[in-house]
Write a protein that holds these residues in place. Structure first.
Motif, PDB file in Angstrom:
ATOM      1  N   PHE A  63       0.844  -1.193   0.000  1.00  0.00           N
ATOM      2  CA  PHE A  63       0.000   0.000   0.000  1.00  0.00           C
ATOM      3  C   PHE A  63       0.878   1.242   0.000  1.00  0.00           C
ATOM      4  CE2 PHE A  63      -2.486  -3.451   1.534  1.00  0.00           C
ATOM      5  CZ  PHE A  63      -3.793  -3.207   1.140  1.00  0.00           C
ATOM      6  N   ILE A  64       0.470   2.223  -0.794  1.00  0.00           N
ATOM      7  CA  ILE A  64       1.223   3.470  -0.920  1.00  0.00           C
ATOM      8  C   ILE A  64       0.304   4.628  -0.535  1.00  0.00           C
ATOM      9  CG2 ILE A  64       2.500   4.975  -2.479  1.00  0.00           C
ATOM     10  CD1 ILE A  64       2.795   2.395  -4.291  1.00  0.00           C
ATOM     11  N   LEU A  65       0.661   5.331   0.518  1.00  0.00           N
ATOM     12  CA  LEU A  65      -0.100   6.502   0.961  1.00  0.00           C
ATOM     13  C   LEU A  65       0.664   7.746   0.557  1.00  0.00           C
ATOM     14  CD1 LEU A  65      -2.482   7.732   2.600  1.00  0.00           C
ATOM     15  CD2 LEU A  65      -0.954   7.696   4.593  1.00  0.00           C
ATOM     16  N   THR A  66       0.129   8.475  -0.412  1.00  0.00           N
ATOM     17  CA  THR A  66       0.741   9.730  -0.852  1.00  0.00           C
ATOM     18  C   THR A  66       0.145  10.878  -0.050  1.00  0.00           C
ATOM     19  OG1 THR A  66      -0.865   9.657  -2.666  1.00  0.00           O
ATOM     20  CG2 THR A  66       1.411   9.059  -3.181  1.00  0.00           C
ATOM     21  N   VAL A  67       0.990  11.811   0.368  1.00  0.00           N
ATOM     22  CA  VAL A  67       0.545  12.937   1.201  1.00  0.00           C
ATOM     23  C   VAL A  67       1.133  14.234   0.662  1.00  0.00           C
ATOM     24  CG1 VAL A  67       0.337  11.482   3.251  1.00  0.00           C
ATOM     25  CG2 VAL A  67       2.492  12.688   2.805  1.00  0.00           C
ATOM     26  N   ASN A 110       2.138  -1.729  12.708  1.00  0.00           N
ATOM     27  CA  ASN A 110       2.883  -2.937  13.063  1.00  0.00           C
ATOM     28  C   ASN A 110       3.080  -3.861  11.867  1.00  0.00           C
ATOM     29  OD1 ASN A 110       3.145  -2.262  15.841  1.00  0.00           O
ATOM     30  ND2 ASN A 110       1.020  -2.885  16.164  1.00  0.00           N
ATOM     31  N   LYS A 111       2.905  -3.311  10.657  1.00  0.00           N
ATOM     32  CA  LYS A 111       3.070  -4.069   9.429  1.00  0.00           C
ATOM     33  C   LYS A 111       4.232  -3.476   8.634  1.00  0.00           C
ATOM     34  CE  LYS A 111      -1.891  -5.168   9.040  1.00  0.00           C
ATOM     35  NZ  LYS A 111      -1.843  -6.605   8.709  1.00  0.00           N
ATOM     36  N   ASN A 112       4.637  -4.160   7.602  1.00  0.00           N
ATOM     37  CA  ASN A 112       5.743  -3.649   6.774  1.00  0.00           C
ATOM     38  C   ASN A 112       5.334  -3.483   5.314  1.00  0.00           C
ATOM     39  OD1 ASN A 112       5.559  -6.281   5.923  1.00  0.00           O
ATOM     40  ND2 ASN A 112       7.652  -6.860   6.481  1.00  0.00           N
ATOM     41  N   ASN A 113       4.026  -3.350   5.075  1.00  0.00           N
ATOM     42  CA  ASN A 113       3.542  -3.258   3.687  1.00  0.00           C
ATOM     43  C   ASN A 113       2.920  -1.906   3.357  1.00  0.00           C
ATOM     44  OD1 ASN A 113       1.367  -3.905   5.399  1.00  0.00           O
ATOM     45  ND2 ASN A 113       0.237  -4.956   3.773  1.00  0.00           N
ATOM     46  N   LEU A 114       3.333  -0.862   4.085  1.00  0.00           N
ATOM     47  CA  LEU A 114       2.874   0.498   3.784  1.00  0.00           C
ATOM     48  C   LEU A 114       4.067   1.401   3.537  1.00  0.00           C
ATOM     49  CD1 LEU A 114       0.636   2.736   3.662  1.00  0.00           C
ATOM     50  CD2 LEU A 114       1.141   3.142   6.093  1.00  0.00           C
ATOM     51  N   LEU A 128      10.050   4.705  -3.412  1.00  0.00           N
ATOM     52  CA  LEU A 128       9.096   3.805  -4.047  1.00  0.00           C
ATOM     53  C   LEU A 128       9.814   2.606  -4.655  1.00  0.00           C
ATOM     54  CD1 LEU A 128       6.165   3.228  -5.055  1.00  0.00           C
ATOM     55  CD2 LEU A 128       6.806   4.438  -7.147  1.00  0.00           C
ATOM     56  N   CYS A 129      10.900   2.848  -5.348  1.00  0.00           N
ATOM     57  CA  CYS A 129      11.663   1.765  -5.974  1.00  0.00           C
ATOM     58  C   CYS A 129      12.136   0.752  -4.940  1.00  0.00           C
ATOM     59  CB  CYS A 129      12.859   2.331  -6.737  1.00  0.00           C
ATOM     60  SG  CYS A 129      12.406   3.347  -8.158  1.00  0.00           S
ATOM     61  N   ALA A 130      12.645   1.249  -3.820  1.00  0.00           N
ATOM     62  CA  ALA A 130      13.115   0.353  -2.763  1.00  0.00           C
ATOM     63  C   ALA A 130      11.957  -0.455  -2.181  1.00  0.00           C
ATOM     64  CB  ALA A 130      13.810   1.165  -1.670  1.00  0.00           C
ATOM     65  N   PHE A 131      10.814   0.198  -2.004  1.00  0.00           N
ATOM     66  CA  PHE A 131       9.632  -0.460  -1.439  1.00  0.00           C
ATOM     67  C   PHE A 131       9.154  -1.597  -2.341  1.00  0.00           C
ATOM     68  CE2 PHE A 131       4.869  -0.273  -0.815  1.00  0.00           C
ATOM     69  CZ  PHE A 131       4.857  -0.785   0.476  1.00  0.00           C
ATOM     70  N   LEU A 132       9.248  -1.379  -3.659  1.00  0.00           N
ATOM     71  CA  LEU A 132       8.765  -2.368  -4.623  1.00  0.00           C
ATOM     72  C   LEU A 132       9.886  -3.280  -5.134  1.00  0.00           C
ATOM     73  CD1 LEU A 132       6.419  -0.073  -6.769  1.00  0.00           C
ATOM     74  CD2 LEU A 132       5.780  -1.577  -4.869  1.00  0.00           C
ATOM     75  N   ASN A 133      11.082  -3.056  -4.651  1.00  0.00           N
ATOM     76  CA  ASN A 133      12.246  -3.832  -5.111  1.00  0.00           C
ATOM     77  C   ASN A 133      12.440  -3.700  -6.619  1.00  0.00           C
ATOM     78  OD1 ASN A 133      12.880  -4.944  -2.489  1.00  0.00           O
ATOM     79  ND2 ASN A 133      11.130  -6.313  -2.750  1.00  0.00           N
ATOM     80  N   LYS A 134      12.371  -2.454  -7.085  1.00  0.00           N
ATOM     81  CA  LYS A 134      12.530  -2.165  -8.506  1.00  0.00           C
ATOM     82  C   LYS A 134      13.762  -1.285  -8.733  1.00  0.00           C
ATOM     83  CE  LYS A 134       8.712  -4.164  -9.965  1.00  0.00           C
ATOM     84  NZ  LYS A 134       8.738  -5.325 -10.886  1.00  0.00           N
ATOM     85  N   THR A 135      14.383  -1.455  -9.881  1.00  0.00           N
ATOM     86  CA  THR A 135      15.504  -0.605 -10.265  1.00  0.00           C
ATOM     87  C   THR A 135      14.968   0.720 -10.790  1.00  0.00           C
ATOM     88  OG1 THR A 135      16.829  -2.528 -10.857  1.00  0.00           O
ATOM     89  CG2 THR A 135      17.523  -0.397 -11.755  1.00  0.00           C
ATOM     90  N   PRO A 136      15.441   1.852 -10.297  1.00  0.00           N
ATOM     91  CA  PRO A 136      14.942   3.156 -10.760  1.00  0.00           C
ATOM     92  C   PRO A 136      15.096   3.328 -12.269  1.00  0.00           C
ATOM     93  CG  PRO A 136      16.254   3.424  -8.783  1.00  0.00           C
ATOM     94  CD  PRO A 136      16.442   2.005  -9.216  1.00  0.00           C
TER      95      PRO A 136
END
Length: 216
Positions: A90-94, A175-179, A193-201
């Protein structure tokens, strides 16, 4: 109409409010190869959301890999989705502040629904033909709880919704690691975002999409 098709059980949900950079996140996800859910179909689940019929929303989530905007940015939806798709992210943009968000939100709607002449009125929203005539007013009632006697862009009420949603999301996932919580004005947001999704920029910073100034 997009046919339902089997997709990966892991989903990506962008659950930030509109005008927090969700379209820019969508572009980044598309560039990574994620199949994005049909936004129009998602927005037309407004009645199911209002009735808390999350089964219909969950069924829709089987059509693609990633989703953003309505009904995913509404209160409570993320809880049902986290339970239905426990491996998802989950991605919360602010924004920098609720005032910055409010000004961007109202300016955007002014251009879309009131000819850039004023903040839209109830009548403007009832006559707006986005998705279907009256859809925008329906969201004011069913999502934000406005009545016809109220200013549909009351700053106190909208800021409270924005802040309450953000706080509830952060509390639910504490207490989760998916946000991932990101502010796109932060120059490191894209790499976060890249690190969160394990993607290369693919680029240095987020592309800026859906700018209010681009609306004619």
């Amino acid at each position: 109409m997009k046919l339902f098709k089997k997709k990966s059980k892991q989903k990506i949900f962008c659950i930030g409010s509109g005008k927090t950079g969700t379209t820019s996140v969508e572009k980044a996800l598309r560039d990574f190869g994620y199949d994005m859910g049909n936004q129009a179909q998602g927005e037309l689940l407004i009645n199911q959301y209002a009735n808390r019929d999350f089964k219909a929303i969950i069924k829709f989530c089987k059509t693609a890999d990633a989703f953003q905007d309505a009904p995913f940015c509404f209160k409570h939806t993320y809880v049902a989705l986290d339970l239905a798709f426990p491996n998802s992210k989950f991605i919360l943009t602010v924004r920098d502040s609720d005032e910055q968000w409010y000004q961007s939100f109202t300016k955007f709607h002014s251009k879309l629904f009131a000819g850039n002449k004023r903040i839209p009125t109830v009548e403007d929203l009832k006559n707006a033909t986005y998705r279907y005539k009256g859809y925008v007013w329906d969201t004011r009632q069913k999502v934000f709880g406005f009545t016809e006697k109220e200013n549909p862009y009351d700053s106190k009420k909208l800021k409270a919704y924005y802040n309450d949603h953000n706080s509830a999301v952060i509390d639910y996932f504490k207490n989760k690691n998916n946000l991932l919580v990101i502010n796109l004005s932060d120059k490191t947001a894209y790499k976060q975002l890249c690190a969160f999704l394990n993607k290369t920029p693919l680029y240095e910073e987020f592309p800026w999409e859906n700018k209010t100034s681009d609306i004619k």
